[in-house]
Each structure stands twice: as C-alpha cells, then as structure tokens.
Write an enzyme that holds these catalytic residues in place. Structure first.
Site, PDB file in Angstrom:
ATOM      1  N   LEU A  71      23.824  20.150 -19.924  1.00 18.91           N
ATOM      2  CA  LEU A  71      24.340  18.874 -19.434  1.00 18.91           C
ATOM      3  C   LEU A  71      25.849  18.757 -19.641  1.00 18.91           C
ATOM      4  O   LEU A  71      26.383  19.182 -20.659  1.00 18.91           O
ATOM      5  CB  LEU A  71      23.638  17.711 -20.154  1.00 18.91           C
ATOM      6  CG  LEU A  71      22.118  17.627 -19.990  1.00 18.91           C
ATOM      7  CD1 LEU A  71      21.600  16.318 -20.583  1.00 18.91           C
ATOM      8  CD2 LEU A  71      21.681  17.761 -18.543  1.00 18.91           C
ATOM      9  N   HIS A  82      26.247  15.141 -15.236  1.00 23.35           N
ATOM     10  CA  HIS A  82      24.867  14.682 -15.478  1.00 23.35           C
ATOM     11  C   HIS A  82      24.883  13.352 -16.241  1.00 23.35           C
ATOM     12  O   HIS A  82      24.114  12.451 -15.944  1.00 23.35           O
ATOM     13  CB  HIS A  82      24.112  15.689 -16.358  1.00 23.35           C
ATOM     14  CG  HIS A  82      23.958  17.050 -15.771  1.00 23.35           C
ATOM     15  ND1 HIS A  82      24.548  18.169 -16.304  1.00 23.35           N
ATOM     16  CD2 HIS A  82      23.258  17.476 -14.693  1.00 23.35           C
ATOM     17  CE1 HIS A  82      24.221  19.223 -15.600  1.00 23.35           C
ATOM     18  NE2 HIS A  82      23.447  18.851 -14.613  1.00 23.35           N
ATOM     19  N   GLN A 116      14.653  28.931  -7.701  1.00 25.70           N
ATOM     20  CA  GLN A 116      15.846  28.698  -6.885  1.00 25.70           C
ATOM     21  C   GLN A 116      16.983  29.672  -7.198  1.00 25.70           C
ATOM     22  O   GLN A 116      18.067  29.564  -6.630  1.00 25.70           O
ATOM     23  CB  GLN A 116      16.318  27.252  -7.028  1.00 25.70           C
ATOM     24  CG  GLN A 116      16.950  26.874  -8.354  1.00 25.70           C
ATOM     25  CD  GLN A 116      17.206  25.387  -8.441  1.00 25.70           C
ATOM     26  OE1 GLN A 116      16.292  24.596  -8.632  1.00 25.70           O
ATOM     27  NE2 GLN A 116      18.467  24.968  -8.306  1.00 25.70           N
ATOM     28  N   GLY A 174      24.138  14.474  -7.710  1.00 29.85           N
ATOM     29  CA  GLY A 174      25.600  14.505  -7.596  1.00 29.85           C
ATOM     30  C   GLY A 174      26.051  15.060  -6.241  1.00 29.85           C
ATOM     31  O   GLY A 174      25.438  15.973  -5.694  1.00 29.85           O
ATOM     32  N   GLN A 175      27.162  14.502  -5.773  1.00 27.08           N
ATOM     33  CA  GLN A 175      27.736  14.925  -4.477  1.00 27.08           C
ATOM     34  C   GLN A 175      28.278  16.349  -4.535  1.00 27.08           C
ATOM     35  O   GLN A 175      28.512  16.962  -3.514  1.00 27.08           O
ATOM     36  CB  GLN A 175      28.825  13.911  -4.090  1.00 27.08           C
ATOM     37  CG  GLN A 175      29.680  14.258  -2.879  1.00 27.08           C
ATOM     38  CD  GLN A 175      28.890  14.280  -1.573  1.00 27.08           C
ATOM     39  OE1 GLN A 175      27.793  13.733  -1.488  1.00 27.08           O
ATOM     40  NE2 GLN A 175      29.446  14.928  -0.552  1.00 27.08           N
ATOM     41  N   LYS A 176      28.460  16.904  -5.747  1.00 24.91           N
ATOM     42  CA  LYS A 176      28.958  18.279  -5.813  1.00 24.91           C
ATOM     43  C   LYS A 176      28.013  19.226  -5.077  1.00 24.91           C
ATOM     44  O   LYS A 176      28.448  20.178  -4.443  1.00 24.91           O
ATOM     45  CB  LYS A 176      29.143  18.730  -7.260  1.00 24.91           C
ATOM     46  CG  LYS A 176      29.875  20.055  -7.312  1.00 24.91           C
ATOM     47  CD  LYS A 176      29.990  20.536  -8.699  1.00 24.91           C
ATOM     48  CE  LYS A 176      29.373  21.770  -8.966  1.00 24.91           C
ATOM     49  NZ  LYS A 176      28.345  22.484  -9.037  1.00 24.91           N
ATOM     50  N   VAL A 231      32.047  14.551 -10.559  1.00 26.68           N
ATOM     51  CA  VAL A 231      32.907  14.271 -11.721  1.00 26.68           C
ATOM     52  C   VAL A 231      33.749  15.518 -11.966  1.00 26.68           C
ATOM     53  O   VAL A 231      33.238  16.646 -11.912  1.00 26.68           O
ATOM     54  CB  VAL A 231      32.060  13.917 -12.963  1.00 26.68           C
ATOM     55  CG1 VAL A 231      32.952  13.668 -14.171  1.00 26.68           C
ATOM     56  CG2 VAL A 231      31.211  12.686 -12.679  1.00 26.68           C
ATOM     57  N   SER A 272      27.569  23.281 -14.805  1.00 24.03           N
ATOM     58  CA  SER A 272      27.018  23.974 -15.984  1.00 24.03           C
ATOM     59  C   SER A 272      27.580  25.383 -16.066  1.00 24.03           C
ATOM     60  O   SER A 272      27.708  25.953 -17.138  1.00 24.03           O
ATOM     61  CB  SER A 272      25.497  24.030 -15.887  1.00 24.03           C
ATOM     62  OG  SER A 272      24.993  22.723 -15.769  1.00 24.03           O
TER      63      SER A 272
HETATM   64  O1  PAF Z   1      21.063  20.412  -9.097  1.00 22.87           O
HETATM   65  C1  PAF Z   1      20.306  20.955  -9.928  1.00 22.87           C
HETATM   66  O2  PAF Z   1      20.587  21.009 -11.126  1.00 22.87           O
HETATM   67  C2  PAF Z   1      18.996  21.551  -9.456  1.00 22.87           C
HETATM   68  O3  PAF Z   1      19.127  22.140  -8.203  1.00 22.87           O
HETATM   69  C3  PAF Z   1      17.830  20.555  -9.475  1.00 22.87           C
HETATM   70  C4  PAF Z   1      18.058  19.406  -8.511  1.00 22.87           C
HETATM   71  C5  PAF Z   1      17.657  19.992 -10.887  1.00 22.87           C
HETATM   72  C6  PAF Z   1      16.542  21.264  -9.075  1.00 22.87           C
HETATM   73  O4  PAF Z   1      16.245  22.304  -9.946  1.00 22.87           O
END
Ligand code: PAF
Length: 301
Positions: A33, A37, A61, A148-150, A177, A187
């Site tokens: 975080l 976040h 992902q 977030g828009q990022k 941000v 991150s």
């Molecule tokens: O943006 C992220 O951190 C991830 O893609 C999410 C939305 C938590 C899904 O794993």
C-alpha cells in the site's frame, strides 16, 4: 479492524451491515500500500459506513512470472496502514480460497482489453483483472468500489463489466496521487534503485511536455507524442507505448479535438511503469488541486 481470510468470514462480518442497509465500500488492492491506496481508503471512509480493503496478489493477472515473484509483499505493514487510513475489514484470502481446485470461469471484456496494456501484456492480463474484480465484487457485494485513475484502462474495463453483468455497485474513480516530483505512486516504485528512480521521471515529464504543447495550441497527435517522446529520451527511457486515445473507447486519435487520454508505459531497468493524463484542450490552465499545481498543472490529472 477485523482481518478475514475466507469468503465465508467476509460475508459473516459484513452480514450485519448489509441487513441494516449500511453502505459498504471496497478498496481492492494487491498490497504494498502507498498513498494512492490510502487516499482511496480515506475517501471510502468518508463516504461509507463500512470500509473493506482486499489484499490479494492476483497471480492470474501477471503475464511475467518474474514480475509476480518480485511483487512487494508485507501484510503486517499493509494491515497497519489500512487500519490507520480507516479500514474496518481487511480481506486477505489465499490463492486456494480465490481459485479453488476446479476453478474454470473467467471474465473477459472484449475490445477495451485488447488495446494499450492489453496489447503490451497479452490477453491474460486483463482477463485476470476482470475475473478477480468480478469475484471480489461478488464476494464483498459493496455499494461502492474505488479505483485509481492511474490504471485508467483498468477502470474503463471495470465500469464496462459491472454494466454488462448488471453488478449492483457504483464504481468511483479517484485521481492519481503523485510524489512531489511528479512520479505517479505505484507499488512497483519500491523496486526502483536510486538511478532508476530519477529516470522514472521520464513518464510524468513526457505527459507534462505534451500538456504544455497542447496548451500552446498544438493539436496534432504526432507533434504531441514527439514532444513527449523527446522528454523520455533525455532520461534514456523508451516508451513501450505512448498513445493519445479516446478516453472512453481507447481508439487512437489523430488530433486533440476534445478530451483525450494520453497514456504511457515504459520499463525503467526491470521495472515496468505506467502513467496517464487526461488532456482537455478547452478548459485552460487550471492548477491541479491534487498536486498543488506542482506537476502536470495544465492537465486534469
Ligand atoms: O489495481 C490493482 O491493484 C489490481 O489490478 C486489482 C484491481 C486489485 C485487481 O487485482
């Protein structure tokens, strides 16, 4: 703050709030975080009765195994930060809880998924994102979910899938941000060495160069992208993609004739970073309150 690891546990802690019709907000994260976040969590705290933060590094992902393996993880630190920012519930499921044996269903948002990040990272990336976000929304059944828009393309996809699947949730997007020098919080920034951290400024500076040129009246996409690319070259960073696109469809634009999304991705060393800004050629130079006017002041970042 309560910590739960199972869907059953999550439903049990949220049951009372749901029965009493209290508003539930969800901030979905993969941990590590940062202020981006935390600003989402604080915003959810202001708007909702119960704030759930999910913490799950979603293997589905990640298109590169190395990226998944080096993704920063520190659950204790994350849970303290989430609690301080106002979370009521931390949902940190295991991979087996999310993807039990026999798991066979995925969610895919056609079209939008294939552009920019999808083209660069392959179809599995957004299939993984769409599937986990759908699952998290079904698990927590929040009234509002904050993103977030990022990750502009991710937000578009999430909006599309919640509409298409009739999920009863409002999606709220919050501004990117930034660090004081303009680098978008991510991150992955924690993985940058000192020299790479300097070079990472290539991304916000590229966006800013294009914004400034747009402010001076330039409307040709080719010229705007050339200015952005030149700024990146100064720091020896080459874009994986740099594109001016329609902010809803992500179709490439030849000219800046209305609101447009300028999006960039680049590797700095081993670390892959993304950033974007919305160019609104007709609104003039409004300082960005999120960044005290320090960076990208003429863009609605
Ligand atoms: O943006 C992220 O951190 C991830 O893609 C999410 C939305 C938590 C899904 O794993």
């Amino acid at each position: 703050m309560k910590s739960v690891r199972t869907v059953q546990g999550l439903r049990a802690v949220l049951g009372g709030a749901r029965r009493d019709d209290r508003a539930i907000g969800l901030v979905a994260t993969m941990g590590a975080l940062h202020e981006g976040h935390l600003s989402l969590i604080r915003h959810a705290r202001r708007q909702c009765d119960v704030v759930v933060v999910s913490l799950f590094v979603n293997p589905a992902q990640f298109n590169e195994r190395a990226d998944l393996e080096r993704y920063p993880r520190d659950e204790l630190r994350d849970s303290e930060l989430a609690e301080d920012a106002g979370a009521d519930v931390l949902f940190a499921p295991s991979v087996a809880e999310v993807y039990p044996a026999g798991f066979a269903t995925t969610v895919e948002v056609l079209g939008l998924s294939e552009r920019l990040e999808g083209a660069a990272r392959g179809a599995e990336h957004f299939r993984g994102v769409a599937t986990i976000v759908t699952k998290l929304l079904c698990m927590a059944l929040p009234d509002v979910a904050y993103f977030g828009q990022k990750d502009a393309q991710q937000v578009l996809l999430i909006r599309r899938l919640t509409t298409d699947l009739n999920l009863p949730v409002r999606i709220e997007t919050r501004p990117t941000v930034r660090e004081p020098d303009g680098l978008a919080m991510s991150s992955r920034n924690a993985l940058l060495g000192a020299a790479e951290r300097e070079r990472a400024l290539a991304l916000p500076r590229a966006l800013q160069a294009a914004c400034e040129l747009a402010d001076s009246g330039e409307r040709s996409t080719a010229a705007l992208l050339a200015a952005a690319r030149a700024e990146m070259e100064r720091l020896s960073v080459s874009a994986e993609y740099l594109a001016l696109v329609d902010p809803e469809t992500l179709e490439p634009l030849e000219r800046l004739d209305g609101e447009a999304l300028l999006a960039v991705a680049a590797r700095v060393g081993e670390v892959r970073l993304i950033d974007n800004t919305i160019l609104t050629p007709d609104v003039g130079s409004a300082p960005d309150p999120q960044n005290q006017g320090k960076v990208l002041s003429t863009c609605s970042v």
